[in-house]
Scaffold this motif. Structure first.
Motif, PDB file in Angstrom:
ATOM      1  N   MET A  64      18.395  26.165   6.774  1.00 28.00           N
ATOM      2  CA  MET A  64      17.756  27.362   6.224  1.00 28.00           C
ATOM      3  C   MET A  64      16.533  27.029   5.366  1.00 28.00           C
ATOM      4  SD  MET A  64      19.361  29.773   7.586  1.00 28.00           S
ATOM      5  CE  MET A  64      18.612  31.129   6.687  1.00 28.00           C
ATOM      6  N   ARG A  65      16.179  25.749   5.300  1.00 25.79           N
ATOM      7  CA  ARG A  65      14.979  25.280   4.594  1.00 25.79           C
ATOM      8  C   ARG A  65      14.965  25.681   3.113  1.00 25.79           C
ATOM      9  NH1 ARG A  65      10.115  26.160   9.094  1.00 25.79           N
ATOM     10  NH2 ARG A  65      11.083  24.875  10.727  1.00 25.79           N
ATOM     11  N   ARG A 115      19.921  23.465  -2.493  1.00 26.31           N
ATOM     12  CA  ARG A 115      20.768  22.768  -1.530  1.00 26.31           C
ATOM     13  C   ARG A 115      21.905  22.024  -2.229  1.00 26.31           C
ATOM     14  NH1 ARG A 115      17.091  19.875   2.315  1.00 26.31           N
ATOM     15  NH2 ARG A 115      16.691  18.545   0.494  1.00 26.31           N
ATOM     16  N   SER A 149      27.905  29.435   4.606  1.00 30.66           N
ATOM     17  CA  SER A 149      28.460  28.090   4.558  1.00 30.66           C
ATOM     18  C   SER A 149      29.914  28.111   4.109  1.00 30.66           C
ATOM     19  CB  SER A 149      27.629  27.227   3.596  1.00 30.66           C
ATOM     20  OG  SER A 149      28.173  25.938   3.469  1.00 30.66           O
ATOM     21  N   LYS A 155      18.237  34.920  -0.021  1.00 36.69           N
ATOM     22  CA  LYS A 155      18.379  33.894   1.021  1.00 36.69           C
ATOM     23  C   LYS A 155      19.361  32.793   0.635  1.00 36.69           C
ATOM     24  CE  LYS A 155      15.698  30.652   3.869  1.00 36.69           C
ATOM     25  NZ  LYS A 155      14.351  30.112   4.174  1.00 36.69           N
ATOM     26  N   THR A 200      23.811  23.286   6.329  1.00 31.47           N
ATOM     27  CA  THR A 200      23.505  24.719   6.404  1.00 31.47           C
ATOM     28  C   THR A 200      22.297  25.051   5.536  1.00 31.47           C
ATOM     29  OG1 THR A 200      25.841  25.234   6.773  1.00 31.47           O
ATOM     30  CG2 THR A 200      24.422  27.049   6.087  1.00 31.47           C
ATOM     31  N   THR A 216      22.993  32.203   2.387  1.00 34.15           N
ATOM     32  CA  THR A 216      23.245  30.898   3.011  1.00 34.15           C
ATOM     33  C   THR A 216      24.540  30.293   2.477  1.00 34.15           C
ATOM     34  OG1 THR A 216      20.869  30.487   3.288  1.00 34.15           O
ATOM     35  CG2 THR A 216      22.333  28.574   3.363  1.00 34.15           C
TER      36      THR A 216
END
Length: 300
Positions: A235-236, A242, A55, A47, A231, A51
């Protein structure tokens, strides 16, 4: 400022070959931190990596296009920003992510995967967004943009050194561990020294046009960092991941951009000044963000 579209910077074929070699060494030194198990771990939990790729290769080019529609810069500057946005993450992103308290392993793996993906996505994004934006569409028609040649350049300059570094780390881990830090420090010092000398050779051009480019580059870099952060937030992902994705999106391989500009666009002035100033500014903004984030521990 229309003159900037006609400026060709001073950069010899020998200098281009040397820059190719320097970037290959930088990529090799980064790869000494990687093992196949790093990629297998990301495949089991993809994931964050996916992501980051979205991005890097979709969100940032799209934000760049929207920014160009609003700001309407000179075509050569616009094409330079499109090219920078189409490049994979920069060589210093891993160091900055570590300083920021982010997921350095994810950052290094993203650099590796994005470098492999750049064979396809860098020429594809330049061709797609460059032709979608009308002012640069006309400029692309006057240049020889060969996606296969770009892919070959990316392979020999980034992908092959990446593979060789991983192989050495697997086959000779003690040797890789011994040379890792000296190689990374030396390669970055050589790279920075080369860029300084290249800027010195074109200093009059840089001074003449950097004012027209600086504000756009600062805005573009801010969009890149914000796009990566948003982004990852949508996507948590954890704050730990992050931070890595934000920095990986905001730190672009402007060195690769310069190679492609001189190899395929004849050292076009607006493109080269934009990429060169990107190379300076993203280090400043990335280190400033890392300093801010390092004051608090990221939640995992």
């Amino acid at each position: 400022m229309t003159e900037i579209d006609a400026v060709r910077l001073n950069f010899s074929p020998e200098s281009l070959t040397l820059l190719n070699a320097i970037l290959a060494i930088v990529m090799f030194s980064i790869a000494l931190d990687l093992r196949p198990s790093d990629f297998r771990a990301l495949l089991r939990a993809p994931k964050a990596l996916l992501t980051g790729m979205v991005s890097q290769f979709l969100v940032l080019p799209a934000l760049t296009y929207l920014m160009l529609l609003v700001t309407n810069p000179q075509p050569s500057i616009a094409l330079g920003l499109i090219l920078v946005a189409a490049c994979p993450g920069g060589n210093i992103s891993n160091f900055i992510t570590h300083r920021a308290g982010g997921n350095a392993a994810l950052s290094v793996s993203m650099t590796g995967v994005a470098t492999l993906a750049a064979i396809l996505f860098t020429p594809l994004n330049v061709a797609f967004w460059g032709n979608l934006y009308e002012p640069t569409r006309a400029l692309l028609r006057t240049t020889t943009l060969d996606p296969v040649s770009i892919a070959i350049t990316v392979f020999f300059m980034l992908v092959l050194p990446l593979i060789l570094g991983i192989v050495l780390n697997v086959q000779k881990p003690k040797l890789a561990a011994r040379i890792r830090k000296p190689m990374q420090g030396l390669s970055m010092a050589i790279f920075i020294g080369f860029i300084v000398l290249a800027l010195a050779a074109n200093w009059s051009f840089f001074l003449a046009y950097v004012a027209a480019v600086a504000g756009l580059v600062v805005l573009h870099n801010a969009l890149a960092l914000s796009g990566g952060y948003l982004t990852a937030t949508v996507m948590r992902l954890s704050d730990y991941d992050r931070r890595a994705i934000t920095i990986e999106t905001g730190i672009q391989n402007s060195g690769l951009g310069l190679v492609l500009i001189f190899a395929f666009f004849g050292g076009l002035g607006g493109m080269a000044v934009a990429a060169a100033f990107w190379g300076i500014w993203h280090a400043i903004s990335g280190l400033a963000l890392a300093s801010l984030w390092s004051r608090s521990e990221a939640k995992r």
